[in-house]
Structures are given as C-alpha cells and as structure tokens.
Design an enzyme around this catalytic site. Structure first.
Site, PDB file in Angstrom:
ATOM      1  N   ASP A 117       0.270  -1.285   0.026  1.00 55.20           N
ATOM      2  CA  ASP A 117       0.070   0.018  -0.129  1.00 55.20           C
ATOM      3  C   ASP A 117       0.846   1.185  -0.099  1.00 55.20           C
ATOM      4  O   ASP A 117       1.429   0.854   0.538  1.00 55.20           O
ATOM      5  CB  ASP A 117      -1.051  -0.182   1.107  1.00 55.20           C
ATOM      6  CG  ASP A 117      -1.919   0.796   0.904  1.00 55.20           C
ATOM      7  OD1 ASP A 117      -3.159  -0.194   0.654  1.00 55.20           O
ATOM      8  OD2 ASP A 117      -2.265   1.930   1.172  1.00 55.20           O
TER       9      ASP A 117
ATOM     10  N   LYS B 249     -18.896  -7.464 -14.037  1.00 60.80           N
ATOM     11  CA  LYS B 249     -18.327  -6.927 -12.560  1.00 60.80           C
ATOM     12  C   LYS B 249     -19.491  -5.289 -13.139  1.00 60.80           C
ATOM     13  O   LYS B 249     -20.207  -5.112 -12.274  1.00 60.80           O
ATOM     14  CB  LYS B 249     -17.329  -6.543 -12.780  1.00 60.80           C
ATOM     15  CG  LYS B 249     -16.981  -4.894 -11.445  1.00 60.80           C
ATOM     16  CD  LYS B 249     -17.514  -5.234 -10.424  1.00 60.80           C
ATOM     17  CE  LYS B 249     -17.018  -4.752  -8.778  1.00 60.80           C
ATOM     18  NZ  LYS B 249     -17.609  -4.938  -7.425  1.00 60.80           N
TER      19      LYS B 249
ATOM     20  N   CYS C 222     -18.810   0.836  -6.184  1.00 60.43           N
ATOM     21  CA  CYS C 222     -19.480   0.451  -7.093  1.00 60.43           C
ATOM     22  C   CYS C 222     -20.322   1.256  -7.510  1.00 60.43           C
ATOM     23  O   CYS C 222     -19.894   1.520  -8.672  1.00 60.43           O
ATOM     24  CB  CYS C 222     -19.683  -1.190  -6.571  1.00 60.43           C
ATOM     25  SG  CYS C 222     -18.048  -2.006  -5.578  1.00 60.43           S
TER      26      CYS C 222
END
Length: 420
Positions: A49, A220, A274
């Site tokens: 990260d 998706k 999303c």
C-alpha cells in the site's frame, strides 16, 4: 466463449505450489480482506500500500477499516508470518491489482492507479507468474495492461498468465462472501483463465465461472448498473409518492405482495465505490447505447439534491414559525447501514450542501461507525436526536432504529427508519 466446465474446487488436481507467494497491490476494503483470506490458505502474502500508516498498522496486526470479524483474522495471519505489509512489491508467484478506479470530473473512468500498480510489479514478473486485476475496470483494461506488460517486458510475451476477476462482496459481510460467493474469472486466453481459477479454488467455496477478460469486466459493470437501475426505480417512486401524498414504504410493501414484483427500498441516493461509479464506465464508453443506465444515474444523483432541498426548506419553515434557527441532527454519513465507508456517500454530500446553505444553523452530524472525521465534528446519536428540532435520517444504521418517534420534532426520514 471458453469451453471450461464450471467448477467449485479442484485444489487437489492443481499443480500450483503449496508454498506460493502472492503480492496484493492495495490494502483497502477489498485488497486487505482478500489478502488475509489468501494467507489463511497456504499462501505467503505481501500486501502493498502507498499509505505508510496502513502498512504500519497492518504489520502491527491492527485493522484500519471496519469489517466484522476481520481484526482477529488479521492478527492471526500477521502473528503466524503468513501476511506482512510493505510499501513496495516483492518477487512473488502471483500479483493481484486491488486499487481504486475512480472517475474523472467528466465521469470518465480513471485507470491510472491500475496502471501505476501494474508498472510497479512489472520489474518483478518472471515466467509462469500469475497477474490478476480485481479492481473494477472499463472493458478492455486487462488487455491494455497485458500490452503494457509485454511492451516493458517483451521476453514475457505468452509466458505469464493474465486474468480479470472482480470482487462481488457486501461490506459488513466480506469474510463470508469472499469465500462463499461465486466468482467470474476471465483470462486473456484459456490458459490464463485456468491458472487464475486454480488460485481462487484455494479458498472460494462458491462456484468459479470461466469466461474471457472482456466479459468478466463487463459482468462486474453490469451487476452494479443493474442494482443502480433498480434503486433508481425505488427512488423515483419516492419522489412521485411525495408529490401524491402517498406513503412510499407502504406502497412498496403492498406492491411486493405480487409474486413477480420485488421493488427495493428508496434512500437518499446511491453511494459507495461500486454502484455509484461503475455505471459511468459503461455510459462513458457507449453513450448512445446506455440511455436507461444513464437515466438511472441521473435519478439517483438527483435524489440526493432533492433530499438536501427538503432539509433546507424544513429549516427555513422552522425558523419562520419559531423565530429561531433550528438544531438539526443529520443522522448517518456512511453510504449504507452499519459500515464506516463514506466513499461517494450521498449522505455526506447532503450534509455538506445543507451546511453551505445554512451556515448559521446548529447542525449535529452523526456517524456511529466512525470515531472522528476530518471535516465534520461528530455527535453521539442519542444526544443529537435528543437535542434536535429537526432530525434527518440519511443512513439506516441499526442503532437509529431504537430511537422513539417524537411528535415534537420535525422528522425527515429518507431511509425508512420509521417507515412513516
């Protein structure tokens, strides 16, 4: 279409190394849980990260996100040495790109994080490695990253496995769904699809569905666009019912008595990384063919603006009738109940707009799942509700449902706490 048979598990048939090492690029809401689950299944994991605080906390076994049950599992895999965090990638057998894919100001998708993460792992790739994108991506992204890899490392052409496998988990239930949900896996060739399926078969108990990369990417986007359209229908009903003097909660409950009707519940908009974002990946690329998807996005965006105007008007009426400014409790900042995720939250946008328009009013912001916020001063929910002249329910957090209805308050319930 690939001709693989659908499989649930073939770990015993796989020749993948039991001592394999995986590198997860991104330790956010999806990357970290997936890395933890993989580390629990015979995989040595290094999680990467760019945020030093995230790396430090992860290595200390401290969870930097809110997800039930995940903190204990993080402590277990860190203490066992199965997972550790780093600021830079390491040589591994498999690389997973799990970074954000936001959109630009004009609602065009931004894959710069995916590209940056890919460039970071390219020097470490070797023959036989697996590279998988999990980040939600526009159609063709996996192929673009394959071209990038081969351009930078031409000797790896057709010698590594490249695939796309989107997550489909629900915040608050991530541990269970990472293991039990079906997964769609699409490679740039059949061999890549199979190798990716072998990895996910280590811990996925749901069914693994093979396809190609472009179909997996579109799958998706389709799933979240479908949800956005369904929510837009419920939100549009709430607007109509408000004008018509009809209780939308009662209406939807009655309509859903029909055996083939299943209307969702309205809210103050749509948030999260999303559903509030993915439809734009389709509309940006195919504007002439995605009219319904675009209209649904517009409805859900408008619902947040509508809610803000409702609050502002209620505040003005209160001030006129009572000759003082009201105390307003804004109940909930997260984009959905019982989580700490504020990404693309319509509640956050509504609160900000109300504050901008009514800067002399006393506004109490409530978010029980967040300890502190860099912009909003947070107030405990019971205290805020008690002091409020106007209570605005934006997120249906479970603790809010224990609050009593108070006829002495102006209550704006945009998320169905009281269903009245």
């Amino acid at each position: 279409m690939l001709k693989f048979a659908r499989i649930k598990k073939f770990k015993q048939e796989s020749d993948i190394k039991q001592d394999m090492k995986a590198c997860f690029m991104g330790l956010g809401y999806i990357g970290l849980p997936t890395a933890i689950i993989a580390a629990m299944h015979d995989v040595e994991v290094v999680g990467v990260d760019v945020n030093p605080a995230v790396v430090e906390k992860t290595n200390a076994g401290i969870l930097h996100i809110v997800e039930p049950g995940l903190a204990q599992k993080l402590g277990e895999v860190v203490s066992s040495g199965a997972l550790r965090a780093s600021l830079t990638p390491e040589v591994s057998d498999a690389y997973f790109i799990v970074v954000p894919t936001p959109f630009k100001g004009n609602h065009e998708p931004d894959i710069s994080f995916v590209e940056a993460a890919t460039r970071a792992v390219v020097p470490f790739l070797k023959e036989g490695d697996l590279y998988v994108i999990e980040s939600t991506s526009p159609i063709g992204t996996t192929e673009l990253m394959a071209e990038l890899i081969y351009r930078l490392r031409p000797e790896l052409k057709d010698k590594i496995y490249i695939a796309y496998c989107p997550e489909r988990v629900l915040p608050g239930n991530v541990i269970y769904e990472l293991v039990h949900n079906d997964r769609v896996i699409g490679g740039i060739n059949p061999e890549s699809t199979q190798r990716a399926m072998e990895f996910y078969a280590r811990f996925v108990k749901g069914e693994l569905h093979p396809t190609n990369a472009r179909t997996a990417e579109m799958c998706k986007l389709t799933e979240n666009s479908s949800r956005d359209v369904q929510i837009a229908f419920a939100n549009e009903l709430s607007l109509i019912c408000d004008r018509a003097g009809i209780n939308v909660w009662e209406l939807i409950n009655l309509a859903n008595k029909h055996p083939r009707v299943n209307i969702l519940q309205p809210g103050c908009g749509v948030g999260g990384h999303c559903i509030a974002v993915d439809p734009y990946f389709i509309t940006a690329a195919y504007p002439n063919e995605s009219k319904l998807i675009a209209d649904a996005r517009a409805v859900n965006n408008y619902k947040a603006e509508w809610c803000a105007e409702k609050v502002i008007n209620a505040m003005l009426r209160f001030e006129i009738e009572n000759r003082r400014k009201p105390v307003v409790a804004m109940m909930g900042v997260a984009f959905k109940p019982d989580i700490d995720d504020l990404r693309e939250s319509p509640a956050k946008a509504i609160i900000s707009k109300v504050m901008q328009r009514c800067n002399n009013a006393r506004i109490l912001v409530v978010e029980p799942n967040v300890a502190e916020h860099h912009v909003f001063k947070l107030t405990p929910y019971e205290q805020a509700y008690k002091e409020a002249d106007i209570a605005v329910f934006l997120t249906a957090h479970t603790p809010f449902k224990s609050l009593p209805w108070d006829d002495n308050k102006v209550i704006l319930d945009f998320c169905g706490i009281f269903r009245r």
